[in-house]
Write an enzyme that holds these catalytic residues in place. Structure first.
Site, mmCIF file in Angstrom:
data_model
loop_
_atom_site.group_PDB
_atom_site.id
_atom_site.type_symbol
_atom_site.label_atom_id
_atom_site.label_comp_id
_atom_site.label_asym_id
_atom_site.label_seq_id
_atom_site.Cartn_x
_atom_site.Cartn_y
_atom_site.Cartn_z
ATOM 1 N N LYS A 183 10.868 59.101 38.785
ATOM 2 C CA LYS A 183 11.857 58.533 37.856
ATOM 3 C C LYS A 183 12.596 59.648 37.112
ATOM 4 O O LYS A 183 11.958 60.552 36.554
ATOM 5 C CB LYS A 183 11.126 57.629 36.857
ATOM 6 N N ASN A 234 25.094 45.234 43.401
ATOM 7 C CA ASN A 234 26.276 44.469 43.002
ATOM 8 C C ASN A 234 25.876 43.028 42.699
ATOM 9 O O ASN A 234 24.704 42.682 42.776
ATOM 10 C CB ASN A 234 27.363 44.553 44.081
ATOM 11 N N PHE A 290 34.141 39.528 55.946
ATOM 12 C CA PHE A 290 34.644 39.001 54.678
ATOM 13 C C PHE A 290 35.445 40.105 54.006
ATOM 14 O O PHE A 290 35.266 41.289 54.320
ATOM 15 C CB PHE A 290 33.486 38.573 53.773
HETATM 16 O O1 PMT Z 1 26.880 36.260 47.553
HETATM 17 P P1 PMT Z 1 27.761 35.363 46.703
HETATM 18 O O2 PMT Z 1 27.424 35.473 45.236
HETATM 19 O O3 PMT Z 1 27.764 33.943 47.196
HETATM 20 O O4 PMT Z 1 29.270 35.910 46.805
HETATM 21 C C1 PMT Z 1 29.922 35.856 48.032
HETATM 22 C C2 PMT Z 1 30.694 37.153 48.323
HETATM 23 C C3 PMT Z 1 31.793 37.320 47.286
HETATM 24 C C4 PMT Z 1 29.760 38.359 48.270
HETATM 25 C C5 PMT Z 1 31.253 36.976 49.776
HETATM 26 O O5 PMT Z 1 32.086 35.851 49.831
HETATM 27 C C6 PMT Z 1 32.034 38.215 50.201
HETATM 28 O O6 PMT Z 1 33.205 38.406 49.907
HETATM 29 N N1 PMT Z 1 31.343 39.143 50.920
HETATM 30 C C7 PMT Z 1 31.874 40.455 51.315
HETATM 31 C C8 PMT Z 1 31.777 41.384 50.131
HETATM 32 C C9 PMT Z 1 32.275 42.788 50.439
HETATM 33 O O7 PMT Z 1 31.517 43.705 50.363
HETATM 34 O O8 PMT Z 1 33.514 42.853 50.847
HETATM 35 P P2 PMT Z 1 34.289 44.243 51.257
HETATM 36 O O9 PMT Z 1 35.723 43.848 51.190
HETATM 37 O O10 PMT Z 1 33.825 45.359 50.415
HETATM 38 O O11 PMT Z 1 33.808 44.492 52.731
HETATM 39 C C10 PMT Z 1 34.503 43.997 53.858
HETATM 40 C C11 PMT Z 1 33.546 43.610 54.951
HETATM 41 O O12 PMT Z 1 32.852 44.749 55.435
HETATM 42 C C12 PMT Z 1 32.483 42.595 54.560
HETATM 43 O O13 PMT Z 1 32.300 41.716 55.635
HETATM 44 C C13 PMT Z 1 31.239 43.460 54.351
HETATM 45 O O14 PMT Z 1 30.040 42.723 54.633
HETATM 46 C C14 PMT Z 1 31.453 44.549 55.368
HETATM 47 N N2 PMT Z 1 30.870 45.855 55.022
HETATM 48 C C15 PMT Z 1 31.292 46.561 53.941
HETATM 49 C C16 PMT Z 1 30.774 47.820 53.694
HETATM 50 C C17 PMT Z 1 29.805 48.345 54.564
HETATM 51 N N3 PMT Z 1 29.275 49.537 54.344
HETATM 52 N N4 PMT Z 1 29.392 47.628 55.620
HETATM 53 C C18 PMT Z 1 29.897 46.397 55.860
HETATM 54 O O15 PMT Z 1 29.507 45.747 56.831
#
Ligand code: PMT
Length: 418
Positions: free
Chosen positions: A288, A210, A326
């Protein structure tokens, strides 16, 4: 007695219209009890005079590397070593470039190169100059070396353009100076931060990934470190240098990130800013995958990745005392963020909108700024759009308050299980 009482500040004023704000900064520093000595660059002297700086600081102002009198009185090496903190305000694009590349061709750059003291820069320049990849690369180099930075802010510029490049206000710089010299509020606490994307292999050359750049997560790790925490940063593949003073673990996949997080425990604070891939290829190919003459596209079976945040937040034993997730949302930010706060079992969620803005620019992924809302279990606060460093500093300030309000012994912890 305030933090700045009897502290020695060396203020380097470089060329830019914002140099006039250095005068107010000297006044604020003096009122707070600090002793201020000034170095004025040739460019800076086009905007403020040595006389104004010396009248306010009540010290001689140093301008020339080759002045025999200055060298006899103080000497550039002593000037660079006697300060408790060196503040560069304004820090022009030129001086930042010199610092990043180790130049020593005038008094300011020589003093900075010869110093072993902490340095704080307050950049000020035209928005295009600030956004130029050359300036951003130089800033990245300085951050990785542990140079502190305040601003720039966004707004109308003296050149008639609008954007990021205005120097922070003197009162904001004063706060940053106090934070740099003040007690380390998170000393003795351990923090874990995830950052960047994960790459999930499809075959040896392709992956699911991503657009996360790691800028937000790395800024949080650096801010926690500056506040005195012992930080482990677990990052996916990014083009950023490791933050100074932070133990950085490089991983690729979600499974590796989870294993690294578990290894980094115990921690008091855990911040999950990484954009973790929700899925991975069920069976990554060892060779591949070849095209089959354009007839049939290969099918890739996906399987769900472990949820790292949910796993760590749900630990019965050894759960960090404050778990911050986040939420990256394209729509229904509040509803989705609140749902994630609950379903993932974390204490806070920092929610940011992602996707293109009205001008087609990505709002958060890869951007230098972010606009976030912090959701706790009982309240929410929307913070104004700001640089990712400023968002990180604010989050650390909130974390500090949370720990300051509570007994920091292991018996009680901020969050839901009080
Ligand atoms: O890296 P940058 O370019 O500075 O951009 C910052 C950002 C947009 C990536 C950052 O601010 C942000 O939003 N990070 C979380 C991105 C995300 O994957 O969000 P989500 O809504 O899909 O996930 C929710 C939370 O679960 C997040 O804390 C994520 O780290 C966590 N997660 C998600 C999936 C997973 N399998 N394991 C996780 O721990």
């Amino acid at each position: 007695m305030g933090i700045l009482q009897d502290k020695q500040i060396l203020l380097i004023v470089s060329g830019g219209i914002a140099a006039y704000k250095a005068l107010e900064l000297i006044r604020l520093l003096r009122s707070a009890g600090a002793e201020v000595r000034c170095v004025l660059t040739e460019g800076g002297a086009h905007f403020v005079t040595p006389l104004s700086l010396s009248a306010l600081s009540e010290h001689k102002v140093y301008t020339d590397l080759w002045s025999l009198t200055d060298e006899a009185e103080m000497g550039h090496i002593r000037l660079s070593r006697e300060a408790d903190l060196i503040v560069v305000a304004p820090a022009s694009a030129d001086l930042i470039a010199k610092m990043a590349n180790g130049f020593a061709n005038d008094l300011a750059s020589t003093v900075l190169l010869a110093s072993d003291k902490p340095i704080l820069i307050a950049p000020a320049m035209n928005p295009q100059m600030w956004n130029n990849p050359a300036t951003q690369a130089n800033i990245g180099v300085l951050r990785a070396r542990g140079v502190r930075q305040i601003g720039p802010n966004a707004g109308d510029m003296a050149c008639g353009e609008t954007g990021w490049g205005r120097m922070s206000e003197p009162a904001e710089i004063l706060e940053a100076i106090e934070a740099a010299l003040g007690p380390k509020k998170l000393a003795g606490l351990k923090a874990l931060v995830t950052s960047g994307p994960t790459f999930e292999a499809i075959d040896p050359v392709r992956f699911i990934g991503n657009r996360s750049s790691g800028k937000q997560g790395h800024a949080i790790a650096a801010a926690l470190q500056e506040a005195g925490a012992l930080v482990t940063l677990i990052t996916g593949p990014v083009a950023l240098p490791d933050p100074a003073g932070v133990k950085t673990v490089h991983i690729e996949s979600a499974a590796e990130m989870l294993a690294a997080c578990e290894k980094a425990l115990p921690a008091d604070i855990a911040v999950f800013a990484a954009a973790v891939s929700d899925w991975r290829a069920a069976k990554p190919q060892t060779k591949k995958i070849k095209k089959s003459g354009g007839k049939t596209a290969p099918e890739i079976n996906l399987t769900e990745n472990p949820d790292i945040l949910r796993t760590i937040a749900g630990l019965k034993k050894g759960r960090p005392r404050l778990v911050i997730g986040f939420a990256a949302e394209t729509d229904d930010l509040e509803k989705n963020a609140k749902a994630k706060l609950k379903s993932k079992g974390c204490d806070w969620i920092v929610a940011n909108a992602v996707g293109p803005d009205a001008k087609g620019r990505e709002k958060a992924f890869g951007a230098d700024e972010n606009h976030v809302t912090l959701f706790t279990r009982s309240a929410s606060e929307e913070w104004p759009r700001a640089s990712k460093q400023a968002i990180a500093a604010k989050l650390v300030e909130r974390i500090t308050q949370e720990f300051g309000r509570h007994d920091t012994s292991q018996k009680r912890r901020p969050g839901k299980r009080q």
